[in-house]
Design an enzyme around this catalytic site. Structure first.
Site, PDB file in Angstrom:
ATOM      1  N   HIS A  17       0.846  -1.208   0.000  1.00 31.10           N
ATOM      2  CA  HIS A  17       0.000   0.000   0.000  1.00 31.10           C
ATOM      3  C   HIS A  17       0.880   1.257   0.000  1.00 31.10           C
ATOM      4  O   HIS A  17       0.603   2.224  -0.710  1.00 31.10           O
ATOM      5  CB  HIS A  17      -0.893   0.039   1.249  1.00 31.10           C
ATOM      6  N   ARG A  91      -1.684  -5.701  -8.427  1.00 31.27           N
ATOM      7  CA  ARG A  91      -0.569  -6.603  -8.153  1.00 31.27           C
ATOM      8  C   ARG A  91      -0.347  -7.555  -9.321  1.00 31.27           C
ATOM      9  O   ARG A  91       0.685  -7.557  -9.955  1.00 31.27           O
ATOM     10  CB  ARG A  91      -0.846  -7.420  -6.883  1.00 31.27           C
ATOM     11  N   SER A 129      -2.734  -7.847   2.819  1.00 33.72           N
ATOM     12  CA  SER A 129      -2.983  -7.722   4.260  1.00 33.72           C
ATOM     13  C   SER A 129      -3.302  -9.093   4.852  1.00 33.72           C
ATOM     14  O   SER A 129      -2.838  -9.432   5.942  1.00 33.72           O
ATOM     15  CB  SER A 129      -4.148  -6.775   4.524  1.00 33.72           C
TER      16      SER A 129
HETATM   17  P1  ADP Z   1      -9.774  -3.766  -0.628  1.00 36.52           P
HETATM   18  O1  ADP Z   1     -10.350  -4.704   0.396  1.00 36.52           O
HETATM   19  O2  ADP Z   1     -10.643  -2.621  -0.990  1.00 36.52           O
HETATM   20  O3  ADP Z   1      -9.173  -4.452  -1.834  1.00 36.52           O
HETATM   21  P2  ADP Z   1      -7.109  -3.451   0.352  1.00 36.52           P
HETATM   22  O4  ADP Z   1      -6.667  -2.738   1.571  1.00 36.52           O
HETATM   23  O5  ADP Z   1      -6.896  -4.935   0.335  1.00 36.52           O
HETATM   24  O6  ADP Z   1      -8.606  -3.066   0.161  1.00 36.52           O
HETATM   25  O7  ADP Z   1      -6.429  -2.825  -0.912  1.00 36.52           O
HETATM   26  C1  ADP Z   1      -6.614  -1.483  -1.274  1.00 36.52           C
HETATM   27  C2  ADP Z   1      -5.966  -1.278  -2.630  1.00 36.52           C
HETATM   28  O8  ADP Z   1      -4.564  -1.504  -2.527  1.00 36.52           O
HETATM   29  C3  ADP Z   1      -6.460  -2.212  -3.732  1.00 36.52           C
HETATM   30  O9  ADP Z   1      -6.476  -1.497  -4.957  1.00 36.52           O
HETATM   31  C4  ADP Z   1      -5.408  -3.288  -3.774  1.00 36.52           C
HETATM   32  O10 ADP Z   1      -5.320  -3.891  -5.055  1.00 36.52           O
HETATM   33  C5  ADP Z   1      -4.171  -2.480  -3.462  1.00 36.52           C
HETATM   34  N1  ADP Z   1      -3.111  -3.302  -2.882  1.00 36.52           N
HETATM   35  C6  ADP Z   1      -3.176  -4.150  -1.834  1.00 36.52           C
HETATM   36  N2  ADP Z   1      -1.983  -4.764  -1.627  1.00 36.52           N
HETATM   37  C7  ADP Z   1      -1.139  -4.267  -2.565  1.00 36.52           C
HETATM   38  C8  ADP Z   1       0.221  -4.517  -2.907  1.00 36.52           C
HETATM   39  N3  ADP Z   1       0.967  -5.421  -2.273  1.00 36.52           N
HETATM   40  N4  ADP Z   1       0.751  -3.815  -3.937  1.00 36.52           N
HETATM   41  C9  ADP Z   1      -0.027  -2.937  -4.606  1.00 36.52           C
HETATM   42  N5  ADP Z   1      -1.308  -2.681  -4.371  1.00 36.52           N
HETATM   43  C10 ADP Z   1      -1.868  -3.327  -3.356  1.00 36.52           C
END
Ligand code: ADP
Length: 160
Positions: A17, A91, A129
């Protein structure tokens, strides 16, 4: 002033993130991290905890990054804040279907609002996460995946 909203659950925030926020800040003057309140599944961290961890990561030397919680439709939140760009991270190909569906749904709800995707650094392409939570639960070393404040908070959860 170019502004964007980066919305997600952030349960908890990971280095993946943070990589997206850092990239987005190069293109947008302000990145507003919107932490989703109404999750379908129960989060490990409360909304207050998730916001507080993000605030610890983006301290004063990260000007232009703001954090707050929101509930309801992302499009309504964006309209209320008068921000018409949504940021999402990509990703792998596996993210694409869901993100494509969300982006087009949001566009049909409000054609003024566009979604911008940032590709993560290859070293975070498998990081999520939920993976971090599982590793922490199994007492693995997670320091390469999350900031210190997050690994401390995860370890505390495991002892609660
Ligand atoms: P959601 O439950 O809305 O997907 P997340 O917190 O899991 O929320 O993710 C928020 C955003 O961050 C999403 O667009 C997700 O694809 C992106 N994201 C999560 N992990 C990564 C990562 N390792 N690298 C890049 N983007 C990520």
């Amino acid at each position: 002033m170019k502004k964007a909203i980066y919305a997600g659950s952030f349960d908890p925030i990971t280095n993946g993130h943070i990589d997206i926020v850092t990239r987005a800040r190069k293109m947008f003057d302000e990145v507003h991290i919107g932490v989703i309140h109404n999750l379908t599944k129960t989060p490990l961290f409360s909304i207050e905890e998730r916001i507080s961890l993000i605030k610890k990561v983006f301290t004063d030397n990260n000007q232009g990054v703001f954090v707050e919680g929101f509930s309801g439709l992302l499009i309504d939140y964006a309209e209320k804040k008068r921000i018409n760009t949504i940021i999402r991270g990509l990703r792998a190909v596996s993210d694409f279907d869901y993100e494509f569906q969300m982006a087009l749904t949001n566009r049909s709800l409000n054609p003024e609002i566009d979604t911008v995707f940032f590709m993560t650094d290859a070293k975070y392409s498998y990081l999520s996460s939920s993976l971090v939570k599982q590793l922490a639960h199994l007492k693995a070393n997670i320091q390469q995946f999350v900031p210190i404040c997050v690994s401390t908070a995860l370890n505390q959860k495991n002892y609660e």
